[in-house]
Design a protein around this motif. Structure first.
Motif, PDB file in Angstrom:
ATOM      1  N   VAL A 552     -25.081 -16.005 -10.141  1.00 13.70           N
ATOM      2  CA  VAL A 552     -26.213 -16.772 -10.660  1.00 13.70           C
ATOM      3  C   VAL A 552     -26.727 -17.812  -9.673  1.00 13.70           C
ATOM      4  O   VAL A 552     -27.683 -18.535  -9.990  1.00 13.70           O
ATOM      5  CB  VAL A 552     -25.864 -17.431 -12.013  1.00 13.70           C
ATOM      6  N   SER A 553     -26.122 -17.908  -8.505  1.00  9.10           N
ATOM      7  CA  SER A 553     -26.680 -18.749  -7.452  1.00  9.10           C
ATOM      8  C   SER A 553     -26.086 -18.317  -6.121  1.00  9.10           C
ATOM      9  O   SER A 553     -24.874 -18.074  -6.027  1.00  9.10           O
ATOM     10  CB  SER A 553     -26.374 -20.238  -7.694  1.00  9.10           C
ATOM     11  N   VAL A 554     -26.933 -18.215  -5.124  1.00 11.53           N
ATOM     12  CA  VAL A 554     -26.514 -17.870  -3.766  1.00 11.53           C
ATOM     13  C   VAL A 554     -27.049 -18.942  -2.828  1.00 11.53           C
ATOM     14  O   VAL A 554     -28.261 -19.182  -2.772  1.00 11.53           O
ATOM     15  CB  VAL A 554     -27.026 -16.473  -3.351  1.00 11.53           C
ATOM     16  N   ILE A 555     -26.137 -19.599  -2.103  1.00 13.50           N
ATOM     17  CA  ILE A 555     -26.505 -20.707  -1.222  1.00 13.50           C
ATOM     18  C   ILE A 555     -26.077 -20.349   0.193  1.00 13.50           C
ATOM     19  O   ILE A 555     -24.891 -20.138   0.457  1.00 13.50           O
ATOM     20  CB  ILE A 555     -25.830 -22.020  -1.679  1.00 13.50           C
ATOM     21  N   HIS A 556     -27.026 -20.298   1.093  1.00 16.09           N
ATOM     22  CA  HIS A 556     -26.756 -19.884   2.465  1.00 16.09           C
ATOM     23  C   HIS A 556     -26.610 -21.058   3.431  1.00 16.09           C
ATOM     24  O   HIS A 556     -26.423 -20.836   4.630  1.00 16.09           O
ATOM     25  CB  HIS A 556     -27.869 -18.953   2.966  1.00 16.09           C
ATOM     26  N   VAL A 648     -21.595 -20.488   1.409  1.00 18.69           N
ATOM     27  CA  VAL A 648     -20.903 -20.213   2.666  1.00 18.69           C
ATOM     28  C   VAL A 648     -19.640 -21.058   2.772  1.00 18.69           C
ATOM     29  O   VAL A 648     -18.551 -20.535   3.024  1.00 18.69           O
ATOM     30  CB  VAL A 648     -21.827 -20.473   3.875  1.00 18.69           C
ATOM     31  N   LYS A 649     -19.783 -22.368   2.557  1.00 19.35           N
ATOM     32  CA  LYS A 649     -18.649 -23.283   2.702  1.00 19.35           C
ATOM     33  C   LYS A 649     -18.835 -24.451   1.744  1.00 19.35           C
ATOM     34  O   LYS A 649     -19.284 -25.521   2.121  1.00 19.35           O
ATOM     35  CB  LYS A 649     -18.562 -23.779   4.154  1.00 19.35           C
ATOM     36  N   PRO A 650     -18.502 -24.271   0.478  1.00 19.60           N
ATOM     37  CA  PRO A 650     -18.742 -25.325  -0.508  1.00 19.60           C
ATOM     38  C   PRO A 650     -17.632 -26.376  -0.522  1.00 19.60           C
ATOM     39  O   PRO A 650     -16.499 -26.120  -0.114  1.00 19.60           O
ATOM     40  CB  PRO A 650     -18.748 -24.548  -1.827  1.00 19.60           C
ATOM     41  N   GLY A 651     -17.987 -27.580  -1.018  1.00 20.09           N
ATOM     42  CA  GLY A 651     -16.980 -28.573  -1.339  1.00 20.09           C
ATOM     43  C   GLY A 651     -16.858 -29.744  -0.398  1.00 20.09           C
ATOM     44  O   GLY A 651     -15.942 -30.551  -0.536  1.00 20.09           O
TER      45      GLY A 651
END
Length: 763
Positions: A552-556, A648-651
Motif C-alpha cells: 500500500v506504499s512504495v518509497i524509493h 529502501v532504508k526505513p527508520g
C-alpha cells in the motif's frame, strides 16, 4: 579535520593508535614486546567492560542486558505503561523517570496533554516511579543531572538517550524495549562493534560542540561507518573539553545511527557530579593499556570550523565559511537534494531567495533542548550578544534553557537579562523546537537551530497544506553571532568576544520541592487516572500459516525517516490514542496510505469473525482466487490478510515505536526493505508483530497496490528459514525471495504471537 581508518586499530596506553594493517604485528612487537590478539584487546574497551557488567546471558557474543534505570517523556510513557499493564506489570523494578517536556505546553487537543501528565503522576505513585512536571527539565538534561553515573547503563524511549560523556552507556529505543525491562526481561543484542573517536587538539575560540558533532556526522552517516556500533571517545583532546562541551557532542551521536556512546572520564566529569551533589556516581573510566577497536574516527579539534547542516539532514554539512563563499552554488544543490524528500508534494522549495546583498539571511534562531539548552552554550551566546540588538525585522531569537536549575542560574548570573535586552525571548525547558512544536517559522522561512534534527517538517510546517519551511543546524555561538548581525549568517569565529565562562551552581531544591520521587514506594491501591483520550491497544491476532499482503506504499527515497512514517509536531498529542494517531501515518509522505490500508484491514476484520472476506472486497477476492489456482487447499478464513510497505532504508531518526505500531493498528503485517536504517526501528517492527523482511533483488519485483502471497510464513519463522519464497499475484504467481535476517528465539515468538502484548499474555 576528520580521518576514518580503513581498518580496525589498537589503542596503546589510551593515546597512540596502531592501525590493523599487515605491518601492525611488527609495530606492536616493537612497542609492547608482544602481539596481543584482537579478541583479547577488544575486551579492553570501556564499552566491553560496561556491557559485561550488565549482561546476564554469560555469553558476550549474545547479550541479554539489564539496565540500571529507564527514562521516558510524555509522548511515549503512556503507550509504554499501557503496554506493560496489559502484559502484567506490578511495579517498576528499576528507577523509571517520567518527564513532561514534549507536550508540556498543553496547547493542542483540549485536555489531552494534561491528562497524559496526570496519568504519568498516578502511575509513578502506583508503580514506584519518578515524575518530573512540565517545564522542569527536558528528558535528557534531567537524566544528566539526576540519573547518570559512571559505569551505569540507561535505556530511554527517546533516540537522543546519550549520556556517554558522563561515563554512562545510554541507549535510545522504542517503547516495547522499555516494556521488557519493566517486566524484568532483557535487552537482547549481539555484541556491538566498538569504534574509537580519537580526539586530539583544542577547539578554536568560537567553535562549539555542535560544530564538532556536525563535522563527525558529515563524515560517518552516509557510509554507515558507526551504524549500530558504540562510539568510544578517547584521546588527549578529551581533556581540552568542558563537561558541557562533551555533552553537546555526545547527544548528537544519535544522528550517526550508532547504538550508544561512552567517553573517558576525568576531573571535569568528577567536578560535574560534585556540582550536582552526586560525587559518589563518579569513577574514572578509560580503556585498558591495549584496546582494539573495529574502526577509528580521528578528529583534530583544532581544525574544526563553525559548521552548518542544511536541510534536510544533519549530515548535509558545510563550513559556514564555505557556505558564505559559495552561496548560490550550495543553495542550488541543497534545493536539488531537497526534492528527494519533497518529491511527493507539489510544492516549490527555494533557498536562493534568502540571499540578500550577497549574504544569507535567516528568519529565526533557536537555542534549545538537550543539545543547545546547556548552561555553557547559553552563557557563550549571551557573551556574543552583550550590548547588541537582534533588530526589528523578520529575524527572531528564542532561547530555551534545558532545565529549571540551569534557568535559575542564568537568572542569578544575569545572562537572562542580558539576552532579553537584545530582543531575544527566554523560555522554559521544552523539546518542541526539536520535533516541530513551538516557534514554527513563517512559510518559506529558514530557521537556524542548536537542536538535534532538521528533517522535513521538524520546524512544524505542513507540506501537505502548501506550507514549507526548513531548519539548518548550527552551534549556539554562531547562532548568536548571526543574531548580533540581525539575521545574516555569521560564524562565531568571525566576531570579537570575551567568553567569561561563569561557574555553574546547581540548586537541588528546585527538584526536591517539585519532582515526585516514588522509587521504592509503590502503592498498588493508587488509582490510575485515565483521560478520555487515553485508549487501550486494539486486539492484534497471531501470525497465520499463510498471508496475503497488499503493498500500500512504495518509497524509493534512499532513506526514510521515522518523521515521514509518522509525523511529529501536533500529532504528538494523539500518541495515547493508537487509533487516533494512526490516522496520521505517512500523511506527509503518502497521504493515500491510510485509506488504502483501512480497505485491506476491513477484509481482515471480516476474516476474524469467521466470515468470508473475499466476498466483501472484489480486488482481494480476485487475488485470492488467483492464488487458489496454485494452492487449491487454501482457506480464506485461515489466511491472514494485511498490508505491507516498501522502503529502501526505513527508520532513520526517532526511536518512536509509533512509526511501526501505527502501521500495525491499520492492519500492517510487514515492512520490506533493502536494509533498516537503525536497530531501534527494526526492533519496533518486531515488537509489534510485524515481519521485517529484507529484499536483496536489485530491481523491485512488485509495484504499489500489488498483492503478495507468502505461503508457510508461520512455519518459516518458527523453523528459522534463511530464505522465504513469496509470490507477486499477477496473471500467474511470480516468485521472489525474501529474508528476515537474524532473529532471537524470543523475537520469533513475538512475531508468531502477533505482538509483544500477546507474547506476554501467552507466556
Amino acid at each position: 579535520m576528520i580521518e576514518l581508518f580503513k581498518h580496525g586499530a589498537y589503542l596503546l596506553h589510551g593515546s597512540e593508535l596502531v592501525e590493523d594493517t599487515p605491518d601492525a604485528a611488527a609495530v606492536l612487537q616493537q612497542k609492547l614486546g608482544r602481539i596481543p590478539s584482537r579478541e583479547e584487546a577488544a575486551q579492553q574497551t570501556m564499552a566491553y567492560g560496561i556491557l559485561k557488567a550488565h549482561n546476564t546471558s554469560g555469553n558476550m557474543e549474545k547479550l541479554k542486558v539489564k539496565f540500571d534505570c529507564l527514562t521516558s517523556h510524555d509522548i511515549t510513557f503512556v503507550g509504554i505503561i499501557q503496554t506493560a499493564r496489559a502484559s502484567g506489570l506490578q511495579e517498576f523494578p528499576v528507577p523509571y523517570v517520567l518527564t513532561n517536556c514534549h507536550n508540556s505546553l498543553c496547547a493542542v487537543g483540549g485536555t489531552i496533554n494534561e491528562d497524559d501528565h496526570m496519568f504519568g503522576l498516578s502511575c509513578a505513585k502506583k508503580y514506584g516511579g519518578i515524575y518530573v512536571p512540565p517545564h522542569q527539565a527536558v528528558i535528557h538534561q534531567f537524566a544528566r543531572e539526576m540519573l547518570a553515573g559512571c559505569g551505569k547503563m540507561v535505556l530511554g524511549s527517546d533516540s537522543h538517550t546519550r549520556y556517554g560523556a558522563l561515563g554512562t552507556m545510554a541507549v535510545g529505543e522504542g517503547g516495547p524495549e522499555l516494556v521488557k525491562q519493566l517486566l524484568r526481561k532483557t535487552y537482547d543484542i549481539n555484541m556491538p562493534g566498538v569504534v574509537a573517536v580519537h580526539l586530539t587538539g583544542k577547539p578554536q575560540k568560537g567553535v562549539g560542540p555542535q560544530d564538532v558533532a556536525l563535522a563527525i556526522i558529515g563524515a560517518v552517516f552516509a557510509n554507515g561507518y558507526v551504524n549500530n556500533k558504540v562510539m568510544e571517545f578517547v584521546g588527549d583532546g578529551v581533556s581540552n573539553l568542558s563537561a558541557d562541551f562533551r555533552i553537546g557532542v555526545d547527544v548528537m551521536t544519535t544522528e550517526t545511527t550508532c547504538l550508544s556512546s561512552i567517553w573517558t572520564t576525568d576531573g571535569e566529569i568528577r567536578d560535574f557530579y560534585e556540582i550536582h551533589g552526586r560525587s559518589g556516581e563518579y569513577k574514572e573510566l578509560k580503556p585498558g593499556d591495549v584496546a582494539y577497536y573495529d574502526g577509528v574516527v580521528k578528529v583534530d579539534l583544532s581544525e574544526i570550523k563553525p559548521m552548518i547542516a542544511m536541510p534536510f539532514h544533519p549530515s548535509n554539512v558545510y563550513t559556514i565559511e564555505e557556505m558564505n563563499a559559495n552561496l548560490e552554488d550550495i543553495l542550488a544543490d541543497v534545493e536539488k537534494k531537497a526534492q528527494v524528500s519533497l518529491s511527493n508534494n507539489n510544492i516549490e522549495f527555494k533557498l536562493r531567495d534568502k540571499i540578500r546583498d550577497g549574504r544569507l539571511y535567516v528568519d529565526q534562531g533557536i537555542i534549545a533542548g538537550c543539545a543547545g539548552g546547556g548552561f555553557e552554550n547559553i552563557c557563550d551566546a549571551a557573551d556574543i550578544l552583550k550590548g547588541k540588538s537582534i533588530g526589528a525585522d523578520e529575524f527572531t531569537l528564542s532561547v530555551y534553557p534545558a532545565s529549571q536549575p540551569v534557568y535559575m542560574e542564568l537568572v542569578k548570573n544575569g545572562r537572562v537579562a542580558q539576552l532579553m535586552e537584545t530582543g531575544a525571548i527566554v523560555k522554559t525547558a521544552f523539546c518542541g523546537p526539536c520535533f516541530g512544536a513551538g516557534d514554527v517559522p513563517a512559510n518559506r522561512g529558514l530557521s537556524i537551530r542548536h537542536s538535534t534534527r532538521n528533517f522535513p517538517n521538524r520546524e512544524g510546517s505542513k507540506v501537505t497544506n502548501g506550507q514549507i519551511a526548513s531548519v539548518a543546524l548550527m552551534d549556539a555561538r554562531s547562532i548568536a553571532a548571526t543574531a548580533a548581525n540581525k539575521g545574516y549568517l555569521t560564524a562565531a569565529t568571525d566576531v570579537d568576544v570575551d567568553f567569561t565562562k561563569p561557574k555553574y551552581f546547581f540548586d537541588k531544591n528546585i527538584y526536591a520541592n517539585r519532582v515526585y520521587n516514588g522509587v521504592g514506594k509503590a502503592d498498588p491501591a493508587q488509582e490510575i487516572k485515565l483521560g478520555p483520550g487515553i485508549k487501550d491497544w486494539p486486539e492484534m491476532v497471531a501470525l497465520t500459516e499463510d498471508i496475503l499482503l497488499r503493498v500500500v506504499s512504495v518509497i524509493h527515497d534512499p532513506v526514510t525517516t521515522t518523521d515521514e512514517l509518522i509525523p511529529s509536531g501536533e500529532t504528538s498529542s494523539y500518541r495515547s490514542n493508537p487509533e487516533g494517531l494512526a490516522e496520521f501515518t505517512l500523511s506527509r509522505k503518502d497521504p493515500g496510505y491510510v485509506g488504502r490500508a483501512k480497505q485491506v484491514r476491513a477484509a481482515e476484520t471480516i476474516r476474524r469473525t469467521n466470515a468470508c472476506p473475499m466476498q466483501e472486497d472484489q480486488e482481494i477476492g480476485n487475488a485470492f482466487r488467483k492464488v487458489k489456482e496454485s494452492y487449491p487447499d487454501l482457506k480464506a478464513r485461515e489466511t491472514g490478510i494485511g498490508t505491507a510497505i516498501y522502503a529502501v532504508k526505513p527508520g532513520d531518526g526517532s526511536a518512536r515505536e509509533q512509526a511501526a505500531s501505527c502501521q500495525k493498528v491499520l492492519g500492517g503485517w510487514a515492512n520490506i526493505a533493502k536494509g533498516y536504517a537503525t536497530k531501534r526501528y527494526r526492533s519496533n517492527l518486531i515488537n509489534w508483530g510485524m515481519l521485517p523482511f529484507l529484499l536483496d533483488d536489485e530491481e523491485l519485483p512488485f509495484e504499489n497496490l500489488d498483492f503478495l502471497f507468502i505461503p508457510g510464513i508461520r512455519k518459516a519463522v518458527k523453523e528459522k528459514a534463511e530464505t522465504i519464497t513469496g509470490y507477486v499475484v499477477k496473471d500467474k504467481l511470480v516468485p521472489f525471495t525474501l529474508r528476515l535476517g537474524e532473529l532471537t528465539d524470543d523475537e520469533r515468538e513475538i512475531i508468531l504471537d502477533g505482538c509483544l502484548i500477546n507474547y506476554y499474555r501467552n507466556h
